[in-house]
Enzyme design. Structure first.
Site, PDB file in Angstrom:
ATOM      1  CE  LYS A 234     -11.050  -9.924 -71.331  1.00 29.71           C
ATOM      2  NZ  LYS A 234     -10.853 -11.183 -72.656  1.00 29.71           N
ATOM      3  NE  ARG A 268     -18.797 -10.421 -73.520  1.00 33.76           N
ATOM      4  CZ  ARG A 268     -18.203 -10.579 -71.890  1.00 33.76           C
ATOM      5  NH1 ARG A 268     -16.558 -10.598 -71.828  1.00 33.76           N
ATOM      6  NH2 ARG A 268     -18.600 -11.079 -70.872  1.00 33.76           N
TER       7      ARG A 268
END
Length: 296
Positions: A234, A268
């Site tokens: 991210k 995840r």
């Protein structure tokens, strides 16, 4: 529901478990170890550049590779959730998702999750072989999704998300929103043991918010539900390390280890092989996990 307070009981028994088998045919038992969810993007505009829209052979290969590497779940997403993404219709999402799901489901032995906030998409996906729903909007976009999951007796992930990044009190506001999502799910008939919460790192938050959540993750355990955490590749990692998405493995590994120390039950990730190793090493310290045949 508490008869006195009128609010939902957010503290399921800690031994509650989802009725699924994961890697190597193990039953899923919360707290035993950290479970790994491998991301398979079916979009042309994935922020991480790993979208496989329409390439069924590559989708199946990736799913099998993730399973071989130790993934416990596969998460198929057919609409980008990157900031500033352009929403697509349910029909367009299904046109990407269903061929991939129907090709992959018969080939793997681990549960497939569908990353969608649309009830129509979830219903079709669960009928086609998905076993779980991952709602990045925590029922705020389409509350009918909860009834779909309840009817299918499917576990669902409820993620905190919002438009904008304004908070009066970051953690208190997120907790209140997640409690609202949980209540909506329970009211629709979702079993308490089938609810998983995601604090939503990267969704409606600044980089500093994301770092604060990761540092305070243990506080989310007070909500009483298993936690899924998604930090993989991210932008906050990119900002801290000044690296593009495909060079954020080390940064992701650090956040995964910190998430497990903070109580994450599922992570995840894009880089399954590397993160399975990070999970096992961290679990050995944090959860007392040991590999089969351990005798030291």
């Amino acid at each position: 529901m508490s008869a006195n307070s009128g609010t939902c009981d957010l503290m399921p028994h800690p031994t509650d478990r989802i009725n699924l088998t994961v890697a190597n045919g193990e039953p899923l038992v919360w707290g035993k170890r950290t479970y790994v969810m491998g991301i398979i993007n079916l979009t042309p505009d994935s922020f991480s550049g790993d979208g496989l829209v329409g390439d069924l052979e590559s989708i199946v290969r990736r799913g099998l590779r993730f399973q071989e590497a130790g993934a416990d779940f596969l998460d198929l997403g057919a609409e980008s959730t990157r900031p500033g993404n352009r929403p697509i219709t349910a029909q367009a999402e299904l046109e990407r998702l269903l061929p991939a799901l129907k090709a992959l489901a018969p080939k793997v032995n681990i549960p497939i999750s569908v990353d969608t906030y649309k009830s129509k998409v979830a219903q079709a996906a669960l009928a086609a072989g998905a076993a779980m729903v991952n709602d990045v909007w925590g029922l705020k976009k389409d509350p009918k999704l909860a009834a779909v999951a309840a009817k299918a007796v499917a576990p669902m992930v409820l993620t905190h998300n919002q438009r904008g990044v304004q908070y009066q009190d970051l953690l208190a506001d997120i907790f209140a929103s997640l409690r609202s999502s949980v209540q909506a799910a329970l009211d629709a008939g979702v079993a308490q043991e089938n609810i998983i919460l995601d604090p939503g790192i990267g969704f409606g938050k600044t980089p500093d918010h994301n770092l604060e959540i990761l540092g305070d993750l243990k506080k989310f355990k007070d909500l009483g539900y298993p936690l899924l955490v998604g930090t993989s590749r991210k932008s906050t990692i990119g900002l801290v390390l000044d690296r593009p998405p495909d060079q954020r493995v080390e940064g992701t590994a650090a956040t995964v280890a910190l998430a497990i120390a903070g109580g994450a039950d599922i992570v995840r990730v894009h880089d399954v092989e590397e993160m399975v190793q990070v999970c096992r090493m961290t679990d050995a310290v944090i959860r007392g996990w040991r590999p089969a045949g351990w005798d030291r």
